[in-house]
Design a protein around this motif. Structure first.
Motif, short mmCIF file in Angstrom:
data_model
loop_
_atom_site.label_atom_id
_atom_site.label_comp_id
_atom_site.label_asym_id
_atom_site.label_seq_id
_atom_site.Cartn_x
_atom_site.Cartn_y
_atom_site.Cartn_z
N HIS A 378 0.70 -1.16 -0.20
CA HIS A 378 0.06 0.16 -0.10
C HIS A 378 0.78 1.07 -0.13
CE1 HIS A 378 -3.86 -1.97 0.03
NE2 HIS A 378 -3.17 -2.81 0.64
N ARG A 384 -6.20 4.78 -4.22
CA ARG A 384 -7.73 5.17 -3.65
C ARG A 384 -8.20 4.42 -2.83
NH1 ARG A 384 -10.69 3.75 -9.05
NH2 ARG A 384 -9.86 1.62 -9.38
N GLU A 385 -9.27 4.93 -2.28
CA GLU A 385 -10.05 4.11 -1.26
C GLU A 385 -10.44 2.81 -1.80
OE1 GLU A 385 -12.47 6.72 0.76
OE2 GLU A 385 -13.57 5.03 2.18
N HIS A 432 -3.16 7.88 3.93
CA HIS A 432 -3.82 6.36 3.94
C HIS A 432 -3.64 5.78 5.09
CE1 HIS A 432 -4.90 6.70 -0.66
NE2 HIS A 432 -5.43 7.62 0.00
N LEU A 435 -6.96 4.28 6.93
CA LEU A 435 -7.81 3.21 5.95
C LEU A 435 -6.87 2.17 5.98
CD1 LEU A 435 -9.74 3.78 3.98
CD2 LEU A 435 -8.33 4.51 2.22
#
Ligand code: SF4
Length: 575
Positions: A378, A384-385, A432, A435
């Protein structure tokens, strides 16, 4: 001019972790072995070569004397992938500086440390190259550097790469150094190199910096195994390559004959080996050359030892991320490769080769021969999400369609100079972070746990688990091998020993296990209650009604078939 015959050399191993090369204990990387061989080749007598790991220097400070007094100090280290380790703690930059300051002789540093040094060995960090106060830094191959430095009378060297002929010679000549590793002989696994470089160019990876793949011919790897086994090594991993299936081919397509010579040769020279595992298989090879790959995978599974893992670098199941980072395999292709490895190698000892995947309650009680692992990365460009959802869906599909993964490795990127990721750096990974945390937790709970139950069902026997540390009243250990499962055993057992265990419960990446077979005449309450369906009161009954003559005497109507786990040994009588 310093005469090599009179030179004393101390090699300090600060450990390495590269995309295709591991050297944190219980592993010993190729670097200290090759460097020792290069030194011998340059004329340094073996008995004047001392080898220490950084952990030994921490534990026994007297050994710093060897750093101080050597004519030549060689430091080997560098982490180009992030990780946390149980078996050893990689050298910190401050410790590496202290080595340079302590050395009164000439100092040389090399290994993947040449690619850069971060403040800490973690994902989402940026790195830069530093010399950490050493006299010399090998920017090419450190074994070639140390060889040429000694030949020049410690004057200097040109940065260069070594060739296949040199490495074959040095690998054999340097095998003796394993005897000085603190884990020698029983708890040591030798990382073996079959090739360096890669035909592909993923944006984040340091492996293409070695160029296109160059293979060591089977007799040279086999010769090295022969030498290592003469010095007592019984555990081996073919881990230093980007793709084991491409071994001995044109750089991309498999060559099953070369694999047969390699694996068959190793088994011939080391018939008593206890571990033969691998690392890194490229799923794209499997989908592009399915028939040769199936043959290659079958050869591996017939010669390796159980619990082997073929780590697949999917990195991202999101086509946008794949495109922007030049990743070479799509989620669909990777799924196909997962299926093929499961079919050809996902059988367990006792079953027919090629009969995979072996799943269900009645499978033989050993780990499958070879299963895929999945690496996901990652913080890559274009993330992106939706990327997180796509990755999770990929893993869920593998589970839902009945296949096995031995391990899911989720990391955040480290950006190195010279790779395409260096412009982006750690920015996306940092944005991120939240997330990433949530997603990782979900994968652990929803996929890792049931998958582990499928791979190692209740009663699966794990032989020779090395007991490594105590925590919360339990003993933790692992088998030697590629990505071994962490095993928690009730009670505090003596460390440094090995025992056979049977799995009774599953965490995300670890299992609970009891000694195997569990003697009902001697088992502790903690061991008994670790078995599903045995609560305090049944365990108490089992203890009170001892001794038992046979297992059926101990029938307490437990939901688990105790014959998969337990035995009764006669009590010793005093005469
Ligand atoms: S396929 Fe990509 S990630 Fe794997 S070694 Fe090659 S460049 Fe690195």
């Amino acid at each position: 001019m310093t005469d090599p015959e009179t030179l004393s050399v101390t090699i300090v191993d600060g450990y390495v972790d590269e995309p295709a090369h591991f050297g944190v204990p219980p592993y010993i990387s190729t670097y200290p072995r090759y460097a020792a061989g290069a030194l011998v080749d340059a004329g340094v007598p073996r008995e004047q070569i001392t080898y220490h790991t950084i952990d030994r220097l921490r534990d026994e400070p007297d050994y710093w004397r060897d750093v101080d007094e050597a004519d030549l100090l060689l430091y080997l280290g560098g982490m180009t992938v992030p990780g946390k380790y149980v078996g050893g703690t990689p050298a910190e930059p401050d410790e590496v500086r202290k080595l340079a300051w302590t050395a009164t002789g000439t100092s040389l540093m090399g290994g993947p440390v040449k690619f850069g040094v971060g403040d800490e060995n973690a994902g989402a960090t940026e790195t830069e190259r530093q010399d950490l106060d050493f006299d010399f830094v090998a920017k090419g191959d450190v074994e070639a550097a140390v060889h040429d430095l000694v030949e020049s009378g410690l004057e200097g060297f040109n940065n260069r790469m070594r060739d296949i002929e040199e490495v074959s010679r040095w690998a054999r000549e340097g095998a003796f150094v394993v005897e000085q590793h603190p884990n020698h002989p029983d708890h040591l696994i030798a990382e073996l190199e079959t090739s360096r470089g890669c035909a592909y160019r993923c944006s984040f990876c340091t492996e293409p910096l070695y160029g296109n793949p160059e293979f060591r011919p089977p007799p040279t790897v086999v010769g090295e195994v022969d030498a290592l086994s003469d010095y007592g090594v019984k555990h081996f991993r073919l881990g230093r390559q980007a793709d084991i299936l491409a071994y001995g081919g044109d750089g991309e397509a498999p060559n099953p004959d070369a694999l047969r010579q390699l694996y068959g040769g190793i088994r011939e020279v080391a018939p008593d080996l206890e571990t033969l595992h691998l690392d890194n298989m490229n799923p794209i090879t499997i989908v592009e050359w399915p028939e040769q790959s199936r043959e290659g995978i079958r050869i591996i599974a017939e010669h390796n030892t159980p619990g082997d893992t073929a780590a697949f670098g999917l990195e991202s199941a999101d086509p946008v991320v794949q495109e922007e980072n030049n990743l070479n395999v799509t989620a669909e292709e990777c799924f196909e490769a997962v299926k093929i490895v499961n079919q050809e190698a996902g059988w367990r000892p006792g079953e027919d080769p090629g009969d995979g995947p072996s799943v269900g309650r009645d499978t033989p009680n050993r780990l499958p021969k070879l299963l895929p692992g999945i690496n996901l990365l990652h913080g890559l460009k274009g993330e992106r999400e939706e990327t997180y959802e796509r990755n999770r869906e990929f893993l869920q599909r593998v589970y839902d369609e009945g296949y096995m993964l031995r391990r899911i490795n989720i990391r955040q990127v480290m950006a190195f100079d010279g790779t395409d990721m260096s412009d982006t750096g750690a920015e996306i990974a940092n944005d991120h972070k939240q997330l990433f945390k949530r997603y990782k937790k979900r994968v652990r709970e929803e996929i890792d746990n049931p998958m582990l139950e499928r791979v190692a069902p209740l009663g699966t026997v794990l032989p020779d688990v090395h007991l490594e540390y105590h925590q919360d009243g339990k003993t933790f250990g692992r088998q030697l091998g590629t990505y071994p499962l962490l095993v928690g055993i009730p009670g505090e057992r003596e460390l440094g020993r090995t025992i056979d265990v049977a799995v009774v419960d599953h965490g995300y990446r670890s299992v609970t296990a009891v000694p195997h077979p569990l003697d009902l005449n001697a088992a502790s309450m903690d061991e008994l209650t670790a078995i599903p369906g045995i609560g305090d009161s049944t365990a108490g009954d089992i203890v009170v009604d001892r001794p038992y003559e046979t297992l059926s005497d101990a029938d307490f109507g437990t939901e688990v078939d105790l014959s998969r786990l337990a035995t009764v040994r006669p009590l010793e009588r005093a005469d």
